[in-house]
Design a protein around this motif. Structure first.
Motif, PDB file in Angstrom:
ATOM      1  N   SER A   1      75.402 113.900  15.508  1.00  0.00           N
ATOM      2  CA  SER A   1      75.284 113.278  16.425  1.00  0.00           C
ATOM      3  C   SER A   1      74.925 111.756  15.764  1.00  0.00           C
ATOM      4  CB  SER A   1      75.065 112.537  17.848  1.00  0.00           C
ATOM      5  OG  SER A   1      73.746 113.359  18.010  1.00  0.00           O
ATOM      6  N   ASP A   2      73.655 112.342  15.455  1.00  0.00           N
ATOM      7  CA  ASP A   2      72.945 111.265  14.237  1.00  0.00           C
ATOM      8  C   ASP A   2      74.372 110.271  12.718  1.00  0.00           C
ATOM      9  OD1 ASP A   2      71.599 109.383  12.326  1.00  0.00           O
ATOM     10  OD2 ASP A   2      70.446 111.165  12.071  1.00  0.00           O
ATOM     11  N   PRO A   3      74.569 109.346  12.540  1.00  0.00           N
ATOM     12  CA  PRO A   3      75.403 108.454  11.674  1.00  0.00           C
ATOM     13  C   PRO A   3      74.874 108.771  10.636  1.00  0.00           C
ATOM     14  CG  PRO A   3      74.702 106.704  13.494  1.00  0.00           C
ATOM     15  CD  PRO A   3      74.256 108.395  14.057  1.00  0.00           C
ATOM     16  N   GLY A   4      73.582 108.658  10.589  1.00  0.00           N
ATOM     17  CA  GLY A   4      72.595 108.900   9.233  1.00  0.00           C
ATOM     18  C   GLY A   4      71.349 108.100   8.787  1.00  0.00           C
ATOM     19  N   LYS A   5      70.868 107.886   8.197  1.00  0.00           N
ATOM     20  CA  LYS A   5      69.744 107.359   7.975  1.00  0.00           C
ATOM     21  C   LYS A   5      69.236 107.047   6.599  1.00  0.00           C
ATOM     22  CE  LYS A   5      67.137 108.665  11.489  1.00  0.00           C
ATOM     23  NZ  LYS A   5      68.042 109.989  12.161  1.00  0.00           N
ATOM     24  N   TRP A   6      68.571 105.836   6.168  1.00  0.00           N
ATOM     25  CA  TRP A   6      68.133 106.116   4.675  1.00  0.00           C
ATOM     26  C   TRP A   6      66.908 106.455   5.032  1.00  0.00           C
ATOM     27  CZ3 TRP A   6      72.287 105.961   1.223  1.00  0.00           C
ATOM     28  CH2 TRP A   6      73.178 105.043   1.482  1.00  0.00           C
ATOM     29  N   VAL A   7      66.160 107.245   3.585  1.00  0.00           N
ATOM     30  CA  VAL A   7      64.853 107.068   3.406  1.00  0.00           C
ATOM     31  C   VAL A   7      64.473 107.590   2.405  1.00  0.00           C
ATOM     32  CG1 VAL A   7      64.636 108.000   6.464  1.00  0.00           C
ATOM     33  CG2 VAL A   7      65.166 109.391   4.603  1.00  0.00           C
ATOM     34  N   SER A   8      63.753 107.179   2.536  1.00  0.00           N
ATOM     35  CA  SER A   8      62.639 107.034   0.948  1.00  0.00           C
ATOM     36  C   SER A   8      62.943 108.796   0.839  1.00  0.00           C
ATOM     37  CB  SER A   8      61.403 106.465   0.489  1.00  0.00           C
ATOM     38  OG  SER A   8      60.602 106.892   1.005  1.00  0.00           O
ATOM     39  N   ASP A   9      62.940 109.793  -0.523  1.00  0.00           N
ATOM     40  CA  ASP A   9      62.312 111.235  -1.154  1.00  0.00           C
ATOM     41  C   ASP A   9      60.416 111.446  -0.300  1.00  0.00           C
ATOM     42  OD1 ASP A   9      64.348 111.907  -2.783  1.00  0.00           O
ATOM     43  OD2 ASP A   9      64.381 110.583  -4.300  1.00  0.00           O
ATOM     44  N   GLU A  10      60.381 110.400  -0.255  1.00  0.00           N
ATOM     45  CA  GLU A  10      58.330 110.804  -0.274  1.00  0.00           C
ATOM     46  C   GLU A  10      58.925 110.847   1.475  1.00  0.00           C
ATOM     47  OE1 GLU A  10      54.802 111.803   1.044  1.00  0.00           O
ATOM     48  OE2 GLU A  10      55.933 111.553  -1.688  1.00  0.00           O
ATOM     49  N   ASP A  11      59.611 109.639   2.258  1.00  0.00           N
ATOM     50  CA  ASP A  11      59.144 110.123   3.526  1.00  0.00           C
ATOM     51  C   ASP A  11      60.323 111.150   4.708  1.00  0.00           C
ATOM     52  OD1 ASP A  11      58.288 107.390   4.186  1.00  0.00           O
ATOM     53  OD2 ASP A  11      59.911 106.060   4.205  1.00  0.00           O
ATOM     54  N   LYS A  12      61.429 112.065   3.433  1.00  0.00           N
ATOM     55  CA  LYS A  12      61.785 112.738   4.461  1.00  0.00           C
ATOM     56  C   LYS A  12      60.956 114.442   4.221  1.00  0.00           C
ATOM     57  CE  LYS A  12      64.677 113.047   0.690  1.00  0.00           C
ATOM     58  NZ  LYS A  12      65.546 114.109  -0.217  1.00  0.00           N
ATOM     59  N   ILE A  13      60.166 113.846   3.273  1.00  0.00           N
ATOM     60  CA  ILE A  13      59.317 114.921   3.059  1.00  0.00           C
ATOM     61  C   ILE A  13      57.711 114.727   4.490  1.00  0.00           C
ATOM     62  CG2 ILE A  13      57.720 116.693   1.681  1.00  0.00           C
ATOM     63  CD1 ILE A  13      59.641 117.241   0.591  1.00  0.00           C
TER      64      ILE A  13
END
Length: 369
Positions: free
Chosen positions: A37-49
């Motif tokens: 259900s998450d439409p998507g969110k923008w994150v940095s590569d570092e934040d992903k980790i």
């Protein structure tokens, strides 16, 4: 990587993917989903980790996914069985023990211990780091060396446009164009892009299990009815990046994949039982995976691991039947993953041996489907 509904419409998700070039790639951000259900969110590569992987929050990086069918599946609740993988009837019992058992007798932990020592000696295997690229170079060379016992086996690198760490594929050709895949990711993280990340259980253990199965079958010059592929994925910790690209390629090429058996963590099991996960998988193949595990290793356990749990999700979203086999249930699994403490010293080698034997058994049984 492992993690602890409203259906987003296909139009909405496709719009997000279409917005990537302007909103995402130009700013260096990545678009991830943490649930159907998450439409998507923008994150940095570092934040992903550091904000997701380190906190054991599962996600899929959909930045480069433009196939509407794949986006639809990634936005469909697991409970909705209207989206199914290819309809394949799997056996309800094993029938190739006479072939499998002599091969299983050749399985040991001698080589896996040596291989895992090397893998965990890399500072980390983060997919965008120089260490991650070096680890891939070593692994490619090692897979080639192991496979060389059988000249019929081919080994190739699958390159990725967004990062330098390639995925690696070894193939034993069969008599049909159908493909049986056993897989594991080899990248690792210690909780950030720069942290020490030995990744012993996650997922050095799965990597050496697949390698050991390849070694045994290569030495025996084994050939099944169907072709057999050994997949070592890059970039799993970044949101299933390597496997997503591989299976998108296989879908576009119209390849006939009969089974994908993914292993992510195969070296820490207080229960002493193989754990077979039941969410975001093909239920029929999962039942077959349990039949094989029970016949060759004894009792199994079950659990669910959540959205974007591991690379089997990439196979499933591209329409291929996939199962996920792990070393332990979530509640009693290793407490060290995604930290610098996921070290060689924490590995329980009887667990690696059990998974290696299971992998050989699965390949033998499944390659005669």
């Amino acid at each position: 990587m492992r993690s602890t509904t409203l259906l987003v419409s296909l139009i909405s998700t496709a719009w997000l993917a279409a917005a990537v070039p302007a909103a995402g790639k130009s700013s260096g951000l990545r678009l991830i989903k943490t649930s159907p259900s998450d439409p998507g969110k923008w994150v940095s590569d570092e934040d992903k980790i550091s904000k997701y992987v380190a906190k054991n929050i599962g996600f899929v990086d959909i930045t480069d996914i433009t196939d509407p069918e794949v986006l639809k599946i990634l936005s469909t609740p697991d409970s909705d069985k209207s989206i199914a993988a290819r309809a394949i009837t799997y056996p309800t019992s094993v029938s190739h023990t006479a072939v499998a058992n002599p091969l299983i007798a050749q399985v040991s932990t001698t080589n896996p211990q040596s291989w895992l020592t090397t893998l965990t000696n890399f500072y980390n295997r983060y997919y965008k780091s120089t260490y991650g690229t070096q680890a891939a170079t070593w692994l490619y060379s090692t897979v080639q060396s192991v496979a060389s016992a059988n000249p019929a086996i081919t080994v190739s690198q699958f390159t990725h446009s967004a990062f330098n760490q390639p995925s690696i594929i070894a193939k034993i050709p069969g008599n049909t164009t159908n493909i049986i895949i056993v897989s594991a990711h080899f990248d690792s993280t210690g909780g950030s892009s720069t942290a020490r990340g030995p990744g012993a259980d996650d997922n050095g253990s799965g990597t050496v299990v697949i390698l050991e199965a390849l070694r045994v079958l290569a030495n025996a010059k084994f050939k099944g009815k169907d072709s057999i592929e050994f997949h070592f994925y890059a970039g799993e910790e970044g949101g299933l990046l390597g496997s997503a690209a591989v299976f998108a390629n296989y879908k576009a090429a119209g390849k006939s994949v009969y089974a994908v058996m993914n292993q992510d963590m195969a070296g820490y099991s207080p229960s002493g039982k193989i754990s077979i996960y039941t969410d975001y998988v093909d239920s029929s193949l999962t039942a077959y995976a349990r039949v094989i595990a029970t016949a060759y290793t004894g009792a199994t356990t079950s659990d669910a691991c959540g959205y974007g749990c591991s690379d089997h999700a990439s196979a499933r979203s591209n329409g291929f039947p996939a199962a996920y086999v792990c070393d332990e249930k979530m509640a009693t699994s290793t407490p060290y993953i995604h930290t610098p403490q996921d070290a060689y010293s924490t590995i329980q080698w009887p667990t690696v041996l059990r998974h290696s034997k299971y992998t050989v058994a699965f390949i033998v049984e499944a390659s005669f489907l």
